[in-house]
Write a protein that holds these residues in place. Structure first.
Motif, PDB file in Angstrom:
ATOM      1  N   GLU A 145       0.814  -1.210   0.000  1.00  0.00           N
ATOM      2  CA  GLU A 145       0.000   0.000   0.000  1.00  0.00           C
ATOM      3  C   GLU A 145       0.848   1.261   0.000  1.00  0.00           C
ATOM      4  O   GLU A 145       0.407   2.313  -0.481  1.00  0.00           O
ATOM      5  CB  GLU A 145      -0.941   0.012   1.209  1.00  0.00           C
ATOM      6  CG  GLU A 145      -1.956   1.146   1.161  1.00  0.00           C
ATOM      7  CD  GLU A 145      -2.969   1.079   2.298  1.00  0.00           C
ATOM      8  OE1 GLU A 145      -3.653   2.088   2.521  1.00  0.00           O
ATOM      9  OE2 GLU A 145      -3.047   0.026   2.963  1.00  0.00           O
ATOM     10  N   GLN A 146       2.073   1.159   0.510  1.00  0.00           N
ATOM     11  CA  GLN A 146       2.947   2.330   0.572  1.00  0.00           C
ATOM     12  C   GLN A 146       3.707   2.565  -0.734  1.00  0.00           C
ATOM     13  O   GLN A 146       4.417   3.570  -0.864  1.00  0.00           O
ATOM     14  CB  GLN A 146       3.950   2.164   1.725  1.00  0.00           C
ATOM     15  CG  GLN A 146       3.307   1.905   3.078  1.00  0.00           C
ATOM     16  CD  GLN A 146       2.273   2.962   3.448  1.00  0.00           C
ATOM     17  OE1 GLN A 146       2.502   4.154   3.274  1.00  0.00           O
ATOM     18  NE2 GLN A 146       1.122   2.513   3.955  1.00  0.00           N
ATOM     19  N   LEU A 147       3.569   1.674  -1.704  1.00  0.00           N
ATOM     20  CA  LEU A 147       4.248   1.877  -2.983  1.00  0.00           C
ATOM     21  C   LEU A 147       3.610   3.071  -3.693  1.00  0.00           C
ATOM     22  O   LEU A 147       2.390   3.177  -3.774  1.00  0.00           O
ATOM     23  CB  LEU A 147       4.129   0.627  -3.860  1.00  0.00           C
ATOM     24  CG  LEU A 147       4.711  -0.676  -3.297  1.00  0.00           C
ATOM     25  CD1 LEU A 147       4.509  -1.813  -4.290  1.00  0.00           C
ATOM     26  CD2 LEU A 147       6.185  -0.517  -2.952  1.00  0.00           C
ATOM     27  N   PRO A 148       4.422   3.987  -4.217  1.00  0.00           N
ATOM     28  CA  PRO A 148       3.867   5.191  -4.845  1.00  0.00           C
ATOM     29  C   PRO A 148       3.133   4.897  -6.148  1.00  0.00           C
ATOM     30  O   PRO A 148       3.609   4.123  -6.988  1.00  0.00           O
ATOM     31  CB  PRO A 148       5.105   6.064  -5.090  1.00  0.00           C
ATOM     32  CG  PRO A 148       6.256   5.122  -5.090  1.00  0.00           C
ATOM     33  CD  PRO A 148       5.898   4.003  -4.179  1.00  0.00           C
ATOM     34  N   ALA A 149       1.981   5.539  -6.319  1.00  0.00           N
ATOM     35  CA  ALA A 149       1.159   5.320  -7.513  1.00  0.00           C
ATOM     36  C   ALA A 149       1.912   5.689  -8.792  1.00  0.00           C
ATOM     37  O   ALA A 149       1.784   5.010  -9.822  1.00  0.00           O
ATOM     38  CB  ALA A 149      -0.128   6.131  -7.415  1.00  0.00           C
ATOM     39  N   ILE A 150       2.703   6.748  -8.738  1.00  0.00           N
ATOM     40  CA  ILE A 150       3.434   7.191  -9.931  1.00  0.00           C
ATOM     41  C   ILE A 150       4.326   6.072 -10.454  1.00  0.00           C
ATOM     42  O   ILE A 150       4.372   5.787 -11.658  1.00  0.00           O
ATOM     43  CB  ILE A 150       4.282   8.442  -9.617  1.00  0.00           C
ATOM     44  CG1 ILE A 150       3.376   9.654  -9.409  1.00  0.00           C
ATOM     45  CG2 ILE A 150       5.279   8.721 -10.746  1.00  0.00           C
ATOM     46  CD1 ILE A 150       4.116  10.911  -8.995  1.00  0.00           C
ATOM     47  N   ASP A 151       5.025   5.417  -9.560  1.00  0.00           N
ATOM     48  CA  ASP A 151       5.943   4.353  -9.971  1.00  0.00           C
ATOM     49  C   ASP A 151       5.191   3.125 -10.470  1.00  0.00           C
ATOM     50  O   ASP A 151       5.599   2.494 -11.453  1.00  0.00           O
ATOM     51  CB  ASP A 151       6.851   3.985  -8.801  1.00  0.00           C
ATOM     52  CG  ASP A 151       7.831   5.093  -8.454  1.00  0.00           C
ATOM     53  OD1 ASP A 151       9.017   4.961  -8.770  1.00  0.00           O
ATOM     54  OD2 ASP A 151       7.396   6.104  -7.880  1.00  0.00           O
ATOM     55  N   TRP A 237      -4.862   2.159  -8.897  1.00  0.00           N
ATOM     56  CA  TRP A 237      -5.739   1.687  -9.980  1.00  0.00           C
ATOM     57  C   TRP A 237      -7.131   2.303  -9.923  1.00  0.00           C
ATOM     58  O   TRP A 237      -7.877   2.206 -10.908  1.00  0.00           O
ATOM     59  CB  TRP A 237      -5.826   0.158  -9.957  1.00  0.00           C
ATOM     60  CG  TRP A 237      -4.476  -0.471  -9.798  1.00  0.00           C
ATOM     61  CD1 TRP A 237      -4.086  -1.347  -8.834  1.00  0.00           C
ATOM     62  CD2 TRP A 237      -3.307  -0.223 -10.594  1.00  0.00           C
ATOM     63  NE1 TRP A 237      -2.767  -1.666  -8.978  1.00  0.00           N
ATOM     64  CE2 TRP A 237      -2.256  -0.990 -10.043  1.00  0.00           C
ATOM     65  CE3 TRP A 237      -3.051   0.570 -11.697  1.00  0.00           C
ATOM     66  CZ2 TRP A 237      -0.976  -0.986 -10.578  1.00  0.00           C
ATOM     67  CZ3 TRP A 237      -1.767   0.577 -12.236  1.00  0.00           C
ATOM     68  CH2 TRP A 237      -0.741  -0.183 -11.678  1.00  0.00           C
ATOM     69  N   GLU A 238      -7.463   2.947  -8.826  1.00  0.00           N
ATOM     70  CA  GLU A 238      -8.751   3.632  -8.769  1.00  0.00           C
ATOM     71  C   GLU A 238      -8.789   4.779  -9.770  1.00  0.00           C
ATOM     72  O   GLU A 238      -9.854   5.185 -10.228  1.00  0.00           O
ATOM     73  CB  GLU A 238      -9.004   4.176  -7.363  1.00  0.00           C
ATOM     74  CG  GLU A 238      -9.079   3.110  -6.272  1.00  0.00           C
ATOM     75  CD  GLU A 238     -10.230   2.148  -6.491  1.00  0.00           C
ATOM     76  OE1 GLU A 238     -11.243   2.553  -7.094  1.00  0.00           O
ATOM     77  OE2 GLU A 238     -10.125   0.977  -6.063  1.00  0.00           O
ATOM     78  N   GLU A 239      -7.603   5.261 -10.125  1.00  0.00           N
ATOM     79  CA  GLU A 239      -7.524   6.375 -11.061  1.00  0.00           C
ATOM     80  C   GLU A 239      -7.786   5.945 -12.495  1.00  0.00           C
ATOM     81  O   GLU A 239      -8.069   6.754 -13.370  1.00  0.00           O
ATOM     82  CB  GLU A 239      -6.143   7.029 -10.986  1.00  0.00           C
ATOM     83  CG  GLU A 239      -5.779   7.543  -9.606  1.00  0.00           C
ATOM     84  CD  GLU A 239      -4.336   7.994  -9.512  1.00  0.00           C
ATOM     85  OE1 GLU A 239      -3.739   8.244 -10.586  1.00  0.00           O
ATOM     86  OE2 GLU A 239      -3.802   8.093  -8.396  1.00  0.00           O
ATOM     87  N   VAL A 240      -7.657   4.627 -12.756  1.00  0.00           N
ATOM     88  CA  VAL A 240      -7.834   4.143 -14.123  1.00  0.00           C
ATOM     89  C   VAL A 240      -9.044   3.236 -14.220  1.00  0.00           C
ATOM     90  O   VAL A 240      -9.165   2.412 -15.112  1.00  0.00           O
ATOM     91  CB  VAL A 240      -6.573   3.388 -14.605  1.00  0.00           C
ATOM     92  CG1 VAL A 240      -5.439   4.343 -14.782  1.00  0.00           C
ATOM     93  CG2 VAL A 240      -6.189   2.263 -13.658  1.00  0.00           C
TER      94      VAL A 240
END
Length: 242
Positions: A145-151, A237-240
């Motif tokens: 969960e702490q992995l950045p979304a950008i990466d 993934w909520e963004e896509v």
């Protein structure tokens, strides 16, 4: 780069006709016409380079990925010269919120070296998770969960772009959600399980584009469902789409 919107004398008329069809066709038809352009030799390569140049700055698609791969794999020097000059790090922005370098991952995927790319993907996820994960060489589900979304978006975009939209975390998530988040169905569909038998790593996995949709990356598959569940449930993934 030639202007292929006009009838250049260096380009046969049938190739010009094919170019006109290529630029106005649907993605499905463009993919079907790609082998014809490659068979045309240098004129076809010039058409693909000009078309790809026009796509720069636009959202990468399955077709741009296929064209990029075709140029990358071409033995004609102009194709390789163009990519090295204009697109030295590919068409995907290698963004990272933690200064992670994804250049080698991009190169492995461009070379279709999927097994090596899969291993490097795990290494990059460990880098993102922190020093402890790097030392143990795998990540806990609690670290995901702490992995950045950008990466995650960068890694996912690289896998998707270089596999004609076949591989990537977002593809796996789409399949998982579409199956009602049923893991047993997903494992079989991904080719990770056959009946009651798990696919044996690495020899029984398929490391090319003949693999089932979503087959790669493995995402610590050998560590069990909790890592996979955390990864596919990541807020990125909520963004896509859900």
């Amino acid at each position: 780069m030639p202007d292929l919107s006009t009838n250049s004398p260096s380009v046969p008329s049938d190739v010009i006709e094919l170019q006109e069809k290529f630029t106005t066709s649907t993605a499905k038809n463009q993919l079907q016409m790609l082998p014809q352009l490659l068979d045309a030799g240098l004129p076809g390569i010039e058409i693909l380079m000009a078309w790809l140049q026009q796509q720069r700055g636009s959202k990468p698609t399955t077709v741009t990925g296929a064209v990029y791969q075709a140029l990358y794999q071409s033995e004609l020097p102009p194709a390789r010269d163009y990519l090295e000059r204009e697109l030295p790090t590919g068409m995907i922005a290698l963004q990272s919120s933690r200064g992670i370098d994804y250049t080698n991952l991009q190169k492995l995927l461009a070379q279709q070296k999927f097994e090596a790319a899969d291993k490097l993907t795990t290494e990059k996820l460990c880098e993102l998770a922190g020093v402890d994960a790097v030392k143990r060489k795998w990540i806990y589900f609690t670290e995901v969960e702490q992995l950045p979304a950008i990466d995650l978006h960068t890694i996912d975009a690289l896998w998707s772009f270089h596999s004609e939209g076949k591989f990537g975390f977002s593809i796996q998530r789409e399949m998982w959600v579409g199956m009602g988040k049923n893991w047993d169905k997903l494992w079989v569909k991904l080719g990770w399980k056959n009946g009651n038998n798990w696919t044996r790593y690495p020899g029984s996995f398929t490391w090319d584009l003949t693999a089932p949709r979503g087959h790669l990356p493995l995402s610590n598959q050998l560590r069990g469902v909790r890592v996979m569940s955390s990864l596919l449930s990541h807020p990125a993934w909520e963004e896509v789409g859900s």
